[in-house]
Write an enzyme that holds these catalytic residues in place. Structure first.
Site, PDB file in Angstrom:
ATOM      1  CE1 TYR A 227       0.728   0.244   4.377  1.00  0.00           C
ATOM      2  CE2 TYR A 227      -1.511  -0.546   4.778  1.00  0.00           C
ATOM      3  CZ  TYR A 227      -0.393  -0.165   5.266  1.00  0.00           C
ATOM      4  OH  TYR A 227      -0.221  -0.428   6.857  1.00  0.00           O
ATOM      5  CD  GLU A 228      -0.298   4.815   2.128  1.00  0.00           C
ATOM      6  OE1 GLU A 228      -0.416   5.928   1.005  1.00  0.00           O
ATOM      7  OE2 GLU A 228      -1.635   4.768   2.684  1.00  0.00           O
ATOM      8  N   GLY A 229       1.326   2.935  -2.503  1.00  0.00           N
ATOM      9  CA  GLY A 229       2.050   2.818  -3.844  1.00  0.00           C
ATOM     10  C   GLY A 229       3.124   1.464  -3.548  1.00  0.00           C
TER      11      GLY A 229
END
Lengths: 593, 593
Positions: free
Chosen positions: B434-436
């Site tokens: 997550y978050e890229g």
């Protein structure tokens, strides 16, 4: 919902183009014509993709359930197990006299990969049975063979391996389970075993436990361990089932994965057991099972990597996200598929080049097992003995990493159970642990196998690599540069590591043991590098011979080039670590951590 | 049941011996005396080990439950959240005018590590709130700040980030959620967002959703994205809660881990939203949250590695199995503890040297964030911008690997949920996604950050390494050989990789992008190598100064030597892969995989 497509074409390529099985003089190999192996693989493929694969998520979601001493397997498992039995798959490579089909181990191995890819937890029920049957076959009395094997070969009865106790895993000398001799020649077995895969379940009429225990009054430690057959139901003289034996499941474990397989705590309370082989020689018999199991576990690493890769590939082709930096590939769509992106390619190529290389490695090893068992080839036996910890340790570590890479391709969806990618990683994780944790495999390799028979087998392996390079060099500049040179460099690293151990391990064994894990990995890379060189050679030959399927062989070459350029050079890093020695590793007092 | 011991001593060493925070001219740092930071860390430590850590397994086992639109968090979470709020921890580094304590980010970071180690899923509720509050602080109007921040700083209200939709994750230009302007200046938001952490739960009176959406009639793609505040309950002029807004949880996801955090599908059905900042400039505002979140996620990698390591270490000291090959260490016991075995040592040293190095790396980065925000130091801001994808991508990959190593130390018990080691790996796994996803971090690093401001920041980083080596070389032969030489070699590899990208990436961007992941990893190793060199220097200084705790500093040196000898040389392998170029990676047509 993930899917599975049996890689039969790749298996045929390895069996015929690379290993040339029909050209071998191993007994039984002359029957392995391409049409014949194709028919078997296709048939197994249908069963695995059509019946077993759809049950994989079911097994994970439902898990096994213990109620009043009965373990219920997940919905559909029982019916699928019936289909497997009806097809005669469990006895594929077992002797005809006990109802098997007597096929070479290499065929059982190829089929086994498909079973395991489709449903690893399910396949363990028959895998454990196979291992237990092999131990009875190798070490049991004629009467034991006749009593148990026909039912086990058909999987009417299943089998288990009972080694671990709560306080002892690797160190079996600490074992407490005891065996008391009885007047009738049997023993009373008492103790607790844990982590018993398929220990109790509802898919077989009887379960034949192979149990390690210490005969009362015998030698201390590992030298006092014997192997016993402990059936769930005693077997009457006419072969019918008799009284329930004093063995019961105490609990089933909540595990990270392989939920479809019942992992049991087994309590033996004066259960009747029958000695297998000689007193106090239990470890030898157990190793028959364990060596087979270790190769099977290595295959699990490959099998989960393969099926996870297949799904990652599908997703990478379907999911539209971002644009190719070198120019739009899907101008009519809102975005390009993931597969255009170089970093996704890197991940897919890592997975593909590993899975295909590992498959060749395992099938090649299986031919050597056939050579050893069917052809009594002691050299082949020695090399397999050397390679077994590598197959187990390296392929499960790498296979696990590949499932993580496959999951990563899915982004956030990879983390959601519904998409099925998490299960592959959770199932694959156990393969690094059981049948001897991978650190123990590395110890076995460096502490035992390297020096076995005066180092004869490792020298034979190096010779094998060297002669392959020598025999194939100088015919094509690109092949030399792309395949043979990297193989030579990696093999040189491996030899340098072995040399380091020899020169520094005597004065302080920690210099060798601190590098054992790295050595196992570099050895694994060299094995797969050798496989890619052999596959590259076969692909070149097919292309030169004017194949009707040039794409397949060009793809092989490209995949091999990737492995040689991006994966094989890991040997240099492992060598650097090994040569940094044991002092850095052992520097701290335990209290100072 | 696993346990957690806050590493306050190590944090104090980094803050004071290594980073010398009180000697810095960053505003507010003069207050960070050792006694003061110690008091804060000890207090946070008590809360995390005593209250949050025991709830970690509870959160994993129970998970969150959705009933009639209400999400119930696991037993004990609500009460623990009250304790966290009462202690003022959520507002530690927030401005005093909104109820915060205005402490430097570096202190919030140290405390944050402890929270995350103790209970990652729990800590996300306040972590997301912090990120959302930061975005409002940076981009919201004065009225928005006054309306939302006091309640968010105290965590009376929590916050969320809404980016992802079913068909778009990384590629936010594909977004479909729309915003229709209303006469009163507000917008009606309609669409579906997925993977919304803490999207709905029972621990706060209100939830402030920050939502990316496209204003109807605005530009296509990413340039038409704006950011909106969408409160669960509308807020009246007097600050009291008004009507329920048109946003509701549709489902909660079944995930591999972080079960204690509710990951929601959020449905916006004409919900009232308020524009944050300017129209169509939503990405800029979102990046304020994302950059903070990315560093926080990098810290999650460290946090799970740390707590998993602590438990692996305990187990390795307790579990008796096998004997030390160099001589029995526990003659009165039935076997020696696991920690005597070199391969277990290797694993523990990998974990220890990573965790301590990563902690220094994150705290050093936090000081640069303070320098940028409090001291308006543009150079520091540039370096942090460069390092952010490395902190996120490298530390989560490595942190995850360390949790796997810790689990492995437990053997079979590591696979059983009851022992708690599986949860660390399952929780840590999300941080790579997550978050890229980490591949996107690598792309950000190589495709954007390297060339940012004409390559100024990467040059500054190299200069920083170079000057450290120059300033400290020639004083101690052992330090040069063990610390500075390896750092120099690794930094040289990194520069060579950057050079390769410059020379080959222009003609074909795939040559750079195929190597982006390896580059991110080698850069990460150099950062941690630099940290170990700095820690080594500090340890030597303390020993030379006649410390009363020589064991601590000698252990630091030994741990640093291990990292330099065994981990840092990975840069050479990454360089080899990068220099093998993009053609091998991109060779196949998609159809030929």
């Amino acid at each position: 919902m993930p899917s599975y497509t049996p890689p039969t074409k790749d298996m045929q390529f390895i069996l015929h183009d690379v290993l040339n099985v029909t050209g071998s003089d191993i007994p039984g190999y002359d029957e392995l014509e391409a049409d014949f192996t194709s028919a078997i693989l296709e048939e197994a493929g249908k069963l695995t993709s059509g019946v077993l694969a759809p049950l994989n998520v079911v097994g994970d979601t439902e898990g096994c359930r213990l109620e009043n001493g009965i373990v219920y397997t997940p919905t559909g498992f029982k019916e699928a197990f019936e289909q497997v039995k009806e097809g005669g798959w469990p006895g594929l490579d077992m002797p005809e006299e006990f109802g098997g089909q007597n096929m070479p181990y290499v065929i059982g191995t190829a089929v086994g990969e498909m079973f395991s890819s489709a449903n690893m937890a399910f396949t363990m029920y028959q895998g454990l049975t196979h291992g237990a049957a092999s131990a009875i076959l190798a070490h049991g009395s004629q009467e034991q063979k006749e009593t148990y094997l026909p039912k086990m070969v058909s999987c009417e009865w299943t089998g288990t391996m009972n080694l671990t106790e709560p306080h002892c895993g690797t160190d079996l000398g600490l074992m407490r389970t005891k065996a008391e001799p009885q007047d009738d020649g049997s023993y009373k077995i008492t103790g607790q075993k844990i982590f018993i895969s398929a220990g109790e379940h509802d898919m077989a009429d009887n379960i034949i436990h192979l149990v390690l225990a210490k005969i009362v009054g015998g030698p201390e430690g590992i030298k006092g361990v014997s192997l016993f057959i402990v059936p769930k139901f005693l077997v009457n003289e006419d072969g019918s089932l008799g009284a329930r034996n004093g063995v019961a499941v105490g609990n089933i474990e909540e595990k990270m994965g392989i939920h479809g397989n019942s992992t049991c705590v087994m309590n033996y309370d004066g259960a009747t057991g029958y000695l297998v082989g000689e007193e106090h020689k239990g470890m030898r018999a157990m190793f028959t099972m364990m060596n087979e199991a270790r190769i099977g576990v290595g295959m699990q690493g490959l099998s989960q990597a393969e099926v996870a890769y297949q799904n990652a590939l599908d997703y990478a082709k379907d999911r539209l996200q971002g644009r190719d930096v070198t120019g739009t590939k899907n101008p009519d769509g809102p975005a390009d598929p993931l597969i255009v992106h170089p970093d996704i390619r890197r991940s897919l190529m890592d997975q593909k080049s590993f899975a295909e290389g590992a498959r060749a490695f395992i099938l090649w090893s299986a031919t050597m097992i056939d050579a050893a068992h069917r052809g009594e080839d002691k050299d082949a036996d020695g090399i397999v003995s050397l390679l077994t910890p590598i197959i187990k340790g390296f392929l499960t570590d790498q296979g696990y990493d590949m499932t993580i890479k496959a999951q990563q391709v899915y982004g956030g969806h990879g983390y959601i159970e519904e998409w099925g990618m998490s299960q592959y990683t959770r199932d694959a994780r156990i393969a690094m642990i059981y049948e001897g944790a991978n650190g123990v495999q590395a110890l076995d390799l460096v502490g035992r196998k390297l020096a076995q028979d005066g180092g004869k087998h490792v020298m034979a392996f190096f010779e094998l690599v060297k002669s392959f390079i020598k025999d194939n060099a100088g015919q094509d500049e690109a092949f030399d540069k792309e395949f043979l040179d990297p193989l030579k460099a990696a093999s040189k690293d491996l030899q340098a590591a072995g040399m380091y151990f020899m020169q520094n391990g005597m004065s302080n064994p920690n210099n060798a043991l601190s590098g054992s894990y790295d050595f196992m990995h570099m050895f694994g890379h060299v094995c797969i590098g050798l496989m890619w060189a052999r596959m590259g050679k076969a692909a070149r030959a097919a292309l030169a011979g004017g194949t009707s399927d040039p794409d397949f062989y060009e793809t092989k070459l490209a995949t091999g080039r990737y492995y040689m350029a991006r994966q094989l050079p890991a040997t240099a890093l492992h060598l650097t670590r090994i040569q940094s020695g044991g002092d850095t590793v052992m520097a701290l007092e335990a209290a100072n951590f």
